[in-house]
Scaffold this active site. Sequence first.
Site, PDB file in Angstrom:
ATOM      1  CD  GLU A 307      29.575  41.026  41.664  1.00 60.23           C
ATOM      2  OE1 GLU A 307      28.798  40.711  40.750  1.00 60.23           O
ATOM      3  OE2 GLU A 307      30.799  40.840  41.598  1.00 60.23           O
ATOM      4  CB  CYS A 398      32.794  39.912  34.123  1.00 60.46           C
ATOM      5  SG  CYS A 398      32.957  40.570  35.800  1.00 60.46           S
TER       6      CYS A 398
END
Length: 646
Positions: A307, A398
């Site tokens: 990421e 998230c």
Amino acid sequence: MTASGESQAGRGPAVPSASAAVTHQPLTGGASLSGGLLHAWQQRNAEASLPLALRQLETAGNLANIRLAVSGAREGYRGPVFMDSDIYKVLEAIGWELGRSPDEGLASFLAETTALLEKAQQPDGYLNSYIQVTGRPRYSFLSYSHELYCAGHLIQAGIACQRGAGDPVLLAVARRFADHLVEHFLDQQQGIDGHPIVESALAELYRETGHEPYLRLASQFIEQRGHGLIGDSGFGSRYLQDHEPVRDTVTEVGHVVRALYLDTGVADVAAETGDAALLQSSLTRWADMVAAKTYLTGGNGSRHEGESFGDRFELPPDRAYNETCAAIASFQWAWRLLLATGDAAYADLMERVLYNGFASSTATGGTRFFYVNPLERRADHFEKDDPGRRREWFNCACCPPNIMRTMASLQHYLATVSGGTLYVQQFTRATLSAPVAGGVLSVEMATDYPWAGAVELRVTGAPPQPCGLAVRVPAWSPVPEIRRNENLAGAEAEGGYLVVRRQWRPGDVLRFELDTSPRLTYPDRRVEAVQGTAAIERGPLVYCLEQVDQPAGVDLADLALVEGRLEDTPATVPGVGDTVLVRAGAVRRAAPQEAGLPYHAAADEAQASGDSGDDQVTATAIPYFQWDNRDGRPMKVWIPAAAPRA
Ligand SMILES: [Zn+2]
């Protein structure tokens, strides 16, 4: 009593103390959205997104984990190690939302959940359902356990409930945990969390309470990074920003959300300690990130692997990761740098992120979300088994609650105050008031921004002395003429703003118009992945082409833009809602036969494919943030630019 000794009313997520080394302060006296797109987002957040989150926190097991911790159970924990943080982000959103408008359902959820957390909290202040239920030793694998990350979100939630809802109970829970962290970590080498956020949370807790050990601990966590203290999480030291000391780092690397939350904390600590060298390191990384590692949408993260940030100018549109949380972290960081320096460039990026890379996260209905925000999706796209459409929730959830806390606090980012001047940083329908010149300057802002560029600021209250009213001039717009009560206002240009200083009277009106004509934007030659293409922008909005809007029989993959003709048209599109479409002149080129390599000797592709290139069509573009609200067929932001014909 706060660090600055001021009243808490109207205070947002980041409020530097009175002694902080900043040039601008947020409006603590009042900012509220009164209509328009941002207000509609905030309403949607309250009415659709938050109720979904309350259900999901039950369904996904987050609240069940806390109940297990309360009961002393040693099995049954569900989900990733950071499940508690989703609860805290939702509570933060509720804190801000209750400060905006009362809501019995949200208030009772806050009260019940806070009571549950109080019961789960251990006598020494520690609180983490994963560690408590699984029985793994505390702080024994900080590179991955997210214990301080969850603590950071708890602290931010406590502050929001105090400042927004006026409810101090969750803040008391957060302080007990923070006091435990000070006891365990301050002036020790006990490790650092692999995922930053506790740094900015502790700095804000210092601002909220005036208790200096919180700031010292935040500073310590920043200075300890880059010395191998975190250990190995299996992703390498760059992933964790532990490869070199923060002060020496000149470019963002590794996991984007971690990097940008860390820099948000760096900016907070530098402001409170007056550490100019630390601030400068953050400014350097920001300038580098904008120059070489940021997508047109304001998104960050070129690699799915880790990421993470990629190399400089590695910005592929189709493989873009651009996590929604990264856009939120970028928005938070830029806000701190805006306060530190007053430079309008930070508000420019905030606007780009807000209306594009952040806004794209949420479907028109407010109950489906993107985790990944690419700039292109092809017809045959899959990521493992995922076609890359918005979803209600995620195993790693998230992003959705992070969106919710941001939406609920948007009004705090509209304006700043500095040296007797109110600076309007973002344009939307809103009421703003700031303490200046021994009184309060209050204005009503009326505009249909971002759909239209006309903005009107009507003074509704003024101090007894002359003071300034300033507006940011977005980098994409020519400098507008500002009129006051129909006459030219005598505005002075100062560092990205136009400032009008005078004795204001209620009823005074400032009017100006930003140029929101659609325009083509071309990439720097170093962004190799999109050479030979152009993108359509209009005001602060990045546009994209979706297959669903193109003429029947025209494949998006066959379109090339022709320079020149761009027309904008207000429209209400089923599934999308109100928008402004842009029609663009284009040519359609039938794709070559699918035989042999997709490469050829002729530089001109039309010649190579034997196509005359004069099959003229009109392409239709829609704001990027509104994509994927219909049939999920292909989309792209960067469109091949047809070479001009001789
Ligand atoms: Zn996320």
